[in-house]
Design an enzyme around this catalytic site. Structure first.
Site, PDB file in Angstrom:
ATOM      1  N   SER A  61       0.938  -1.266  -0.018  1.00 45.87           N
ATOM      2  CA  SER A  61       0.096  -0.173  -0.066  1.00 45.87           C
ATOM      3  C   SER A  61       1.038   1.074   0.094  1.00 45.87           C
ATOM      4  CB  SER A  61      -0.877  -0.035   1.249  1.00 45.87           C
ATOM      5  OG  SER A  61      -1.575  -1.243   1.210  1.00 45.87           O
TER       6      SER A  61
HETATM    7  N1  SAH Z   1      -0.735  -5.268   3.819  1.00 44.58           N
HETATM    8  C1  SAH Z   1       0.052  -5.465   2.655  1.00 44.58           C
HETATM    9  C2  SAH Z   1      -0.792  -5.070   1.518  1.00 44.58           C
HETATM   10  C3  SAH Z   1      -1.223  -6.541   0.732  1.00 44.58           C
HETATM   11  S1  SAH Z   1      -2.182  -6.556  -0.492  1.00 44.58           S
HETATM   12  C4  SAH Z   1       1.556  -4.753   2.797  1.00 44.58           C
HETATM   13  O1  SAH Z   1       1.657  -3.988   3.495  1.00 44.58           O
HETATM   14  O2  SAH Z   1       2.204  -5.133   1.869  1.00 44.58           O
HETATM   15  C5  SAH Z   1      -3.504  -7.424  -0.059  1.00 44.58           C
HETATM   16  C6  SAH Z   1      -3.291  -9.006   0.378  1.00 44.58           C
HETATM   17  O3  SAH Z   1      -4.540  -9.587   0.901  1.00 44.58           O
HETATM   18  C7  SAH Z   1      -2.837  -9.909  -0.752  1.00 44.58           C
HETATM   19  O4  SAH Z   1      -1.414 -10.365  -0.587  1.00 44.58           O
HETATM   20  C8  SAH Z   1      -3.759 -10.816  -0.854  1.00 44.58           C
HETATM   21  O5  SAH Z   1      -3.245 -11.991  -1.430  1.00 44.58           O
HETATM   22  C9  SAH Z   1      -4.311 -10.775   0.474  1.00 44.58           C
HETATM   23  N2  SAH Z   1      -5.790 -11.495   0.567  1.00 44.58           N
HETATM   24  C10 SAH Z   1      -6.710 -11.367  -0.138  1.00 44.58           C
HETATM   25  N3  SAH Z   1      -7.703 -12.171   0.074  1.00 44.58           N
HETATM   26  C11 SAH Z   1      -7.318 -12.783   1.209  1.00 44.58           C
HETATM   27  C12 SAH Z   1      -7.891 -13.749   2.177  1.00 44.58           C
HETATM   28  N4  SAH Z   1      -9.129 -14.185   1.988  1.00 44.58           N
HETATM   29  N5  SAH Z   1      -7.079 -13.975   3.181  1.00 44.58           N
HETATM   30  C13 SAH Z   1      -5.783 -13.847   3.537  1.00 44.58           C
HETATM   31  N6  SAH Z   1      -5.270 -12.849   2.595  1.00 44.58           N
HETATM   32  C14 SAH Z   1      -5.889 -12.405   1.536  1.00 44.58           C
END
Ligand code: SAH
Length: 209
Positions: A61
């Site tokens: 993000s």
């Molecule tokens: N917080 C992260 C941003 C990640 S983007 C950072 O600081 O880098 C969002 C993430 O949510 C992705 O990696 C995706 O794989 C995950 N995601 C999507 N659906 C999900 C689910 N049902 N359970 C766990 N993770 C999930």
């Protein structure tokens, strides 16, 4: 790491200019080396105020969004926080500076393994990671003082709302892909209070893993 000193200081000033007033949040962002959470080829861009692609079509993000979401959690240092969407582990790392323990879930195993290695290298220990479907939450560790979703869904899963303590706060992107809003939900004895913070764009919450 030292080489990014100027870029980092500039980013912190930008965030302050954008209205991030909580000094503890700014200092947590200052403590986490974002260059270690982005792909090596993008390291030079680590301190731009922008989201960046990570592996498997996911994103880390934008620092401003990380700061706003972290601020909205109103952490005092004592909380246990659940994060859904560990991704690179950057948001989780920021949270570890501001609460007692972070529980972070990720559905894509390779991302979780990378995040785990980074956090270990940084000697961050007040965090538990789990490969699993965040839609189900983390029942064994619930209820949580705070919950943060870093992936968006049309409707916040009820199971997650139920894993929030009374007077607990959840921050989550909500809505269809094209029209997501960052919402802050506070659980009261009488029900859930909602406040809309700002429009955002997150990768989708996908059920199952
Ligand atoms: N917080 C992260 C941003 C990640 S983007 C950072 O600081 O880098 C969002 C993430 O949510 C992705 O990696 C995706 O794989 C995950 N995601 C999507 N659906 C999900 C689910 N049902 N359970 C766990 N993770 C999930």
């Amino acid at each position: 790491m030292q080489e990014f000193h100027t870029e980092k200081a500039q980013l912190i000033m930008t965030l302050r200019g954008q209205g991030i007033g909580d000094a503890t949040v700014l200092s947590a962002l200052e403590s986490v080396p974002r260059e270690l959470f982005v792909p090596p080829a993008l390291r030079q861009h680590a301190y731009e105020n922008a989201s960046l692609p990570i592996a498997l079509d996911q994103t880390i993000s934008q620092p401003y969004v990380v700061a706003r979401m972290t601020e909205a959690l109103r952490l005092t240092g004592r909380e246990r926080v659940l994060e859904i969407g560990c991704g690179s582990g950057y948001q989780a790392a920021v949270l570890t500076y501001l609460c007692r323990r972070v529980y972070s879930m990720e559905r894509l195993k390779p991302l979780l393994v990378d995040a785990e290695n980074r956090l270990r290298d940084l000697r961050i220990s007040n965090i538990s990671l789990r490969h699993g479907d965040g839609v189900k939450g983390w029942p064994e560790a619930a209820p949580f003082d705070r919950i943060i979703l870093t992936c968006g869904s049309a409707k916040i899963p009820d199971i997650l709302l139920q894993q929030l303590k009374i007077d607990g706060i959840m921050v989550a992107p909500e809505g269809a892909d094209s029209a997501q809003q960052l919402v802050v939900i506070t659980r009261r004895e009488s029900g859930f209070e909602r406040e809309v913070l700002m429009p955002v764009t997150f990768v989708p919450l996908i059920e199952g893993c």
